[in-house]
Motif scaffolding. Sequence first.
Motif, short mmCIF file in Angstrom:
data_model
loop_
_atom_site.label_atom_id
_atom_site.label_comp_id
_atom_site.label_asym_id
_atom_site.label_seq_id
_atom_site.Cartn_x
_atom_site.Cartn_y
_atom_site.Cartn_z
N ASP A 37 0.69 -0.98 -0.10
CA ASP A 37 -0.14 -0.31 0.27
C ASP A 37 0.68 1.30 0.19
O ASP A 37 0.83 2.10 -0.82
CB ASP A 37 -1.18 -0.14 1.01
N GLU A 38 2.26 1.36 1.15
CA GLU A 38 2.84 2.11 0.93
C GLU A 38 3.85 2.78 -0.22
O GLU A 38 3.56 3.97 -0.77
CB GLU A 38 3.87 2.12 2.23
N GLN A 39 3.56 1.89 -1.08
CA GLN A 39 4.64 1.86 -2.44
C GLN A 39 3.74 1.93 -3.95
O GLN A 39 3.75 2.00 -4.58
CB GLN A 39 5.93 0.58 -2.93
N THR A 40 2.21 1.39 -3.66
CA THR A 40 1.30 2.19 -5.05
C THR A 40 1.73 3.29 -5.27
O THR A 40 1.05 4.38 -4.24
CB THR A 40 0.06 1.36 -4.44
N GLN A 41 1.45 3.67 -6.26
CA GLN A 41 0.94 5.14 -6.57
C GLN A 41 0.49 4.60 -7.87
O GLN A 41 0.97 4.17 -8.93
CB GLN A 41 2.48 5.79 -7.04
N TRP A 42 -0.61 6.00 -8.32
CA TRP A 42 -0.99 5.80 -9.88
C TRP A 42 -0.49 5.65 -10.94
O TRP A 42 0.78 6.96 -11.11
CB TRP A 42 -2.10 6.70 -9.74
N GLY A 43 -0.36 4.76 -11.57
CA GLY A 43 0.33 4.94 -12.81
C GLY A 43 1.67 4.49 -13.04
O GLY A 43 2.52 4.47 -13.89
N ARG A 44 2.27 3.99 -12.28
CA ARG A 44 3.39 3.60 -11.68
C ARG A 44 3.12 1.64 -11.96
O ARG A 44 1.80 1.51 -10.71
CB ARG A 44 3.84 4.07 -10.27
N ASP A 45 3.96 1.34 -12.54
CA ASP A 45 4.06 -0.46 -11.65
C ASP A 45 4.85 -0.72 -11.03
O ASP A 45 5.84 -0.88 -11.19
CB ASP A 45 4.13 -1.09 -13.17
N LEU A 46 3.43 -1.02 -10.22
CA LEU A 46 4.81 -1.49 -8.12
C LEU A 46 6.04 -2.71 -8.53
O LEU A 46 6.81 -2.94 -8.33
CB LEU A 46 3.97 -1.49 -7.50
N PHE A 47 5.28 -3.58 -9.61
CA PHE A 47 6.29 -4.73 -9.78
C PHE A 47 7.14 -4.64 -10.54
O PHE A 47 7.62 -5.80 -11.93
CB PHE A 47 5.03 -5.75 -10.09
N ALA A 48 7.11 -3.47 -11.57
CA ALA A 48 7.82 -3.42 -13.24
C ALA A 48 9.36 -4.58 -12.33
O ALA A 48 10.29 -4.07 -12.15
CB ALA A 48 8.47 -1.48 -13.93
N PRO A 49 10.00 -4.59 -13.58
CA PRO A 49 11.16 -4.85 -13.58
C PRO A 49 12.23 -4.21 -13.95
O PRO A 49 12.16 -2.60 -14.27
CB PRO A 49 11.45 -5.48 -14.84
N VAL A 50 13.81 -4.03 -13.67
CA VAL A 50 14.69 -3.26 -13.50
C VAL A 50 15.20 -3.31 -14.58
O VAL A 50 14.43 -4.10 -16.26
CB VAL A 50 15.98 -4.21 -13.10
N PRO A 51 14.82 -1.17 -15.81
CA PRO A 51 14.66 -0.96 -16.98
C PRO A 51 16.11 -1.38 -18.03
O PRO A 51 17.04 -1.54 -17.19
CB PRO A 51 14.77 0.26 -16.78
#
Length: 161
Positions: free
Chosen positions: A95-109
């Motif tokens: 919950d603390e890390q969830t931000q609208w428009g950002r994939d919380l689980f995204a891989p390292v670019p």
Amino acid sequence: MGSLLSGLPGIEGRVRRGGLAVLATAAAVTAAAVTAAVVPLIAAPAAAFGQGRGGDHLTVVVRHAGAGWDGTYELFCHPAGGHHPDVRGACQKLDEQTQWGRDLFAPVPPGTICSMISGGPATARVTGTWAGRPVDASYDRNNGCEIDRWNRMVPLLPKIG
């Protein structure tokens, strides 16, 4: 116009007499009626649409993390539940890390420069639904970026080292 306002006593006659304010009021009443009919459909819990328990649900599969952590864990949030070792801590961290428009689980670019250190053989896979979006993320500890990505998910993932 008569059929649209026929359910509103006294409005139809006033509109015919040229009352623009009354016409605006009639439009507002109609919009309110439509909103009252639609909002329950939008606000209905996920369980009402066949998604079972509702809320957020993740399955975490951990391998090679050491005794006591390897295995498959179910985590439910909103409301909290499941057999994850730290249900409340994991839900709170997510919950603390969830931000609208950002994939919380995204891989390292791709192309990110990472330190070439190894954090051990631990791997994890997280699948399910979070914040209404599907999740299918893999984690390892093969370099500094991946270790950092893993550590941002503790206590969803085990603290290692």
